[in-house]
Design a protein around this motif. Structure first.
Motif, PDB file in Angstrom:
ATOM      1  N   LEU A   1       0.833  -1.198   0.000  1.00 28.90           N
ATOM      2  CA  LEU A   1       0.000   0.000   0.000  1.00 28.90           C
ATOM      3  C   LEU A   1       0.869   1.251   0.000  1.00 28.90           C
ATOM      4  CD1 LEU A   1      -2.797   1.463   0.544  1.00 28.90           C
ATOM      5  CD2 LEU A   1      -2.329   1.069   2.977  1.00 28.90           C
ATOM      6  N   VAL A   2       0.473   2.235  -0.803  1.00 24.91           N
ATOM      7  CA  VAL A   2       1.088   3.560  -0.778  1.00 24.91           C
ATOM      8  C   VAL A   2      -0.019   4.564  -0.480  1.00 24.91           C
ATOM      9  CG1 VAL A   2       2.365   5.318  -2.076  1.00 24.91           C
ATOM     10  CG2 VAL A   2       2.851   2.890  -2.464  1.00 24.91           C
ATOM     11  N   ILE A   3       0.199   5.419   0.521  1.00 23.11           N
ATOM     12  CA  ILE A   3      -0.787   6.443   0.864  1.00 23.11           C
ATOM     13  C   ILE A   3      -0.154   7.818   0.736  1.00 23.11           C
ATOM     14  CG2 ILE A   3      -2.366   7.357   2.605  1.00 23.11           C
ATOM     15  CD1 ILE A   3      -2.445   4.665   3.931  1.00 23.11           C
ATOM     16  N   ALA A   4      -0.788   8.699  -0.036  1.00 27.24           N
ATOM     17  CA  ALA A   4      -0.393  10.110  -0.103  1.00 27.24           C
ATOM     18  C   ALA A   4      -1.480  10.895   0.606  1.00 27.24           C
ATOM     19  CB  ALA A   4      -0.252  10.559  -1.556  1.00 27.24           C
ATOM     20  N   SER A   5      -1.148  11.450   1.765  1.00 25.53           N
ATOM     21  CA  SER A   5      -2.178  12.066   2.598  1.00 25.53           C
ATOM     22  C   SER A   5      -1.881  13.520   2.909  1.00 25.53           C
ATOM     23  CB  SER A   5      -2.301  11.295   3.924  1.00 25.53           C
ATOM     24  OG  SER A   5      -3.245  11.919   4.774  1.00 25.53           O
ATOM     25  N   PRO A   6      -2.904  14.372   2.872  1.00 24.93           N
ATOM     26  CA  PRO A   6      -2.729  15.765   3.285  1.00 24.93           C
ATOM     27  C   PRO A   6      -2.507  15.867   4.796  1.00 24.93           C
ATOM     28  CG  PRO A   6      -4.856  15.428   2.176  1.00 24.93           C
ATOM     29  CD  PRO A   6      -4.287  14.087   2.464  1.00 24.93           C
ATOM     30  N   GLU A   7      -2.118  17.058   5.222  1.00 22.57           N
ATOM     31  CA  GLU A   7      -2.011  17.366   6.646  1.00 22.57           C
ATOM     32  C   GLU A   7      -3.084  18.386   7.000  1.00 22.57           C
ATOM     33  OE1 GLU A   7       1.896  18.373   8.549  1.00 22.57           O
ATOM     34  OE2 GLU A   7       0.890  20.297   8.863  1.00 22.57           O
ATOM     35  N   TYR A   8      -3.919  18.051   7.972  1.00 23.58           N
ATOM     36  CA  TYR A   8      -4.943  18.973   8.459  1.00 23.58           C
ATOM     37  C   TYR A   8      -4.621  19.302   9.913  1.00 23.58           C
ATOM     38  CZ  TYR A   8      -7.994  17.885   4.433  1.00 23.58           C
ATOM     39  OH  TYR A   8      -8.528  17.731   3.186  1.00 23.58           O
ATOM     40  N   ASN A   9      -4.327  20.565  10.194  1.00 21.61           N
ATOM     41  CA  ASN A   9      -4.054  20.990  11.568  1.00 21.61           C
ATOM     42  C   ASN A   9      -3.030  20.084  12.262  1.00 21.61           C
ATOM     43  OD1 ASN A   9      -5.875  23.180  11.459  1.00 21.61           O
ATOM     44  ND2 ASN A   9      -7.587  21.773  11.796  1.00 21.61           N
ATOM     45  N   ALA A  10      -1.921  19.855  11.564  1.00 17.35           N
ATOM     46  CA  ALA A  10      -0.792  19.081  12.086  1.00 17.35           C
ATOM     47  C   ALA A  10      -1.116  17.609  12.327  1.00 17.35           C
ATOM     48  CB  ALA A  10      -0.238  19.719  13.365  1.00 17.35           C
ATOM     49  N   SER A  11      -2.140  17.092  11.653  1.00 19.29           N
ATOM     50  CA  SER A  11      -2.505  15.691  11.810  1.00 19.29           C
ATOM     51  C   SER A  11      -3.044  15.175  10.481  1.00 19.29           C
ATOM     52  CB  SER A  11      -3.550  15.542  12.911  1.00 19.29           C
ATOM     53  OG  SER A  11      -3.820  14.179  13.168  1.00 19.29           O
ATOM     54  N   MET A  12      -3.474  13.922  10.471  1.00 11.92           N
ATOM     55  CA  MET A  12      -4.071  13.351   9.272  1.00 11.92           C
ATOM     56  C   MET A  12      -5.514  13.834   9.133  1.00 11.92           C
ATOM     57  SD  MET A  12      -5.039   9.448  10.333  1.00 11.92           S
ATOM     58  CE  MET A  12      -3.996   9.291  11.780  1.00 11.92           C
ATOM     59  N   PRO A  13      -6.085  13.811   7.927  1.00 14.09           N
ATOM     60  CA  PRO A  13      -7.500  14.166   7.766  1.00 14.09           C
ATOM     61  C   PRO A  13      -8.400  13.178   8.511  1.00 14.09           C
ATOM     62  CG  PRO A  13      -6.361  14.132   5.652  1.00 14.09           C
ATOM     63  CD  PRO A  13      -5.434  13.520   6.643  1.00 14.09           C
ATOM     64  N   GLY A  14      -9.494  13.690   9.063  1.00 15.08           N
ATOM     65  CA  GLY A  14     -10.445  12.820   9.752  1.00 15.08           C
ATOM     66  C   GLY A  14     -11.029  11.762   8.837  1.00 15.08           C
ATOM     67  N   THR A  15     -11.195  12.085   7.550  1.00 18.42           N
ATOM     68  CA  THR A  15     -11.757  11.108   6.610  1.00 18.42           C
ATOM     69  C   THR A  15     -10.850   9.889   6.467  1.00 18.42           C
ATOM     70  OG1 THR A  15     -10.741  12.403   4.820  1.00 18.42           O
ATOM     71  CG2 THR A  15     -13.101  12.742   5.239  1.00 18.42           C
ATOM     72  N   VAL A  16      -9.536  10.132   6.492  1.00 21.74           N
ATOM     73  CA  VAL A  16      -8.578   9.018   6.367  1.00 21.74           C
ATOM     74  C   VAL A  16      -8.636   8.144   7.616  1.00 21.74           C
ATOM     75  CG1 VAL A  16      -6.136   8.420   6.169  1.00 21.74           C
ATOM     76  CG2 VAL A  16      -7.075  10.297   4.802  1.00 21.74           C
ATOM     77  N   LYS A  17      -8.602   8.773   8.788  1.00 24.33           N
ATOM     78  CA  LYS A  17      -8.657   8.010  10.049  1.00 24.33           C
ATOM     79  C   LYS A  17      -9.967   7.242  10.151  1.00 24.33           C
ATOM     80  CE  LYS A  17      -7.436   6.928  14.345  1.00 24.33           C
ATOM     81  NZ  LYS A  17      -8.640   6.379  14.935  1.00 24.33           N
ATOM     82  N   ASN A  18     -11.069   7.876   9.778  1.00 29.99           N
ATOM     83  CA  ASN A  18     -12.374   7.224   9.862  1.00 29.99           C
ATOM     84  C   ASN A  18     -12.447   6.009   8.938  1.00 29.99           C
ATOM     85  OD1 ASN A  18     -15.193   7.179  10.764  1.00 29.99           O
ATOM     86  ND2 ASN A  18     -15.693   7.788   8.670  1.00 29.99           N
ATOM     87  N   LEU A  19     -11.874   6.121   7.735  1.00 30.74           N
ATOM     88  CA  LEU A  19     -11.870   4.994   6.805  1.00 30.74           C
ATOM     89  C   LEU A  19     -11.025   3.849   7.350  1.00 30.74           C
ATOM     90  CD1 LEU A  19     -12.632   3.776   4.079  1.00 30.74           C
ATOM     91  CD2 LEU A  19     -10.702   5.021   3.060  1.00 30.74           C
ATOM     92  N   ILE A  20      -9.891   4.181   7.951  1.00 24.24           N
ATOM     93  CA  ILE A  20      -9.054   3.149   8.576  1.00 24.24           C
ATOM     94  C   ILE A  20      -9.832   2.458   9.694  1.00 24.24           C
ATOM     95  CG2 ILE A  20      -7.002   2.769  10.000  1.00 24.24           C
ATOM     96  CD1 ILE A  20      -5.634   5.007   8.389  1.00 24.24           C
ATOM     97  N   ASP A  21     -10.524   3.256  10.530  1.00 27.86           N
ATOM     98  CA  ASP A  21     -11.270   2.682  11.649  1.00 27.86           C
ATOM     99  C   ASP A  21     -12.335   1.708  11.177  1.00 27.86           C
ATOM    100  OD1 ASP A  21      -9.750   4.154  13.404  1.00 27.86           O
ATOM    101  OD2 ASP A  21     -11.230   5.736  13.678  1.00 27.86           O
ATOM    102  N   TRP A  22     -13.125   2.100  10.173  1.00 24.87           N
ATOM    103  CA  TRP A  22     -14.172   1.216   9.665  1.00 24.87           C
ATOM    104  C   TRP A  22     -13.567  -0.056   9.069  1.00 24.87           C
ATOM    105  CZ3 TRP A  22     -18.985   0.563  10.657  1.00 24.87           C
ATOM    106  CH2 TRP A  22     -19.856   1.614  10.902  1.00 24.87           C
ATOM    107  N   THR A  23     -12.534   0.103   8.244  1.00 26.54           N
ATOM    108  CA  THR A  23     -11.955  -1.052   7.541  1.00 26.54           C
ATOM    109  C   THR A  23     -11.294  -2.025   8.506  1.00 26.54           C
ATOM    110  OG1 THR A  23     -11.593   0.435   5.654  1.00 26.54           O
ATOM    111  CG2 THR A  23     -10.524  -1.707   5.563  1.00 26.54           C
TER     112      THR A  23
END
Length: 219
Positions: A82-104
């Motif tokens: 897996l390769v992930i290119a992720s933005p930085e939101y307020n010095a952290s990962m986007p909530g959408t990315v974390k939420n998708l990881i949590d569900w999966t």
């Protein structure tokens, strides 16, 4: 000498941004092109293709795991790395990315476990979104993902790309390609040489578990 031809490595390249023309999607596209040019099979996707509601245990109990997470699970299981290119939101990962990881992560077997991943970021800032990658490593490593030590962060990304989608700075382009090449070597070893992976796991003090370990493709 063996004439056995190995199947191409399969990579899922995921952009953590769903916005059209996003910098991280452009970086993910460059990673996809680089992997493909080296004989791998690389599939580019964005988080928008795996949309899920905010994680809610009551919703999971009533309706099960949403289809977006199931699509990501399937994409992960059809890939070697897996390769992930992720933005930085307020010095952290986007909530959408974390939420998708949590569900999966709710699937069993848990699809992130034992999978090799390379994380990268692109940002107009001078830090290139690097702080977001440190936060992204935490849930991935907690779930058993082997996150590659070297990360690639592209600073001032809004001016970094050429019209062809490459990096205008020759040194940066070379560093990007070297990072991808080195990660590919590790993914190939883990995929085609299970004995090496077993030795690595045992070195870390873990024990292989047939119930949760992914099946590696043969040598």
């Amino acid at each position: 000498m063996s004439t056995h031809q190995r199947e191409p490595l399969r990579f899922l390249v995921l952009s953590g941004s769903g916005r059209v023309g996003a910098l991280n999607t452009r970086l993910a596209a460059l990673a996809t092109e680089t992997l493909s040019a080296r004989g791998s099979s690389a599939t580019l996707a964005t988080v928008k293709e795996f949309e899920v509601p905010g994680y809610d245990g009551d919703l999971e109990a009533a309706e099960g795991i949403p289809k977006g997470a199931d699509r990501l699970r399937e994409a992960l299981e059809q890939s070697d790395a897996l390769v992930i290119a992720s933005p930085e939101y307020n010095a952290s990962m986007p909530g959408t990315v974390k939420n998708l990881i949590d569900w999966t992560s709710r699937f069993r077997p848990q699809p992130f476990n034992g999978r090799h991943a390379l994380v990268m970021s692109a940002s107009p800032s001078m830090t290139g979104g690097n702080r977001g990658l440190w936060s992204l490593r935490v849930p991935l490593e907690h779930l058993g993902t082997r996150v590659y030590p070297d990360m690639f962060s592209l600073a001032q990304a809004h001016t970094a790309f050429t019209a062809e989608g490459r990096l205008g700075d020759r040194v940066l382009q070379e560093r990007f390609e070297n990072t991808v090449d080195d990660f590919m070597s590790l993914a190939e070893a883990a995929t085609h040489y299970p004995c090496a992976r077993k030795a690595w796991v045992e070195y870390l003090g873990e024990r292989p578990d047939a119930a949760i370990d992914r099946t590696q493709r043969g040598c």
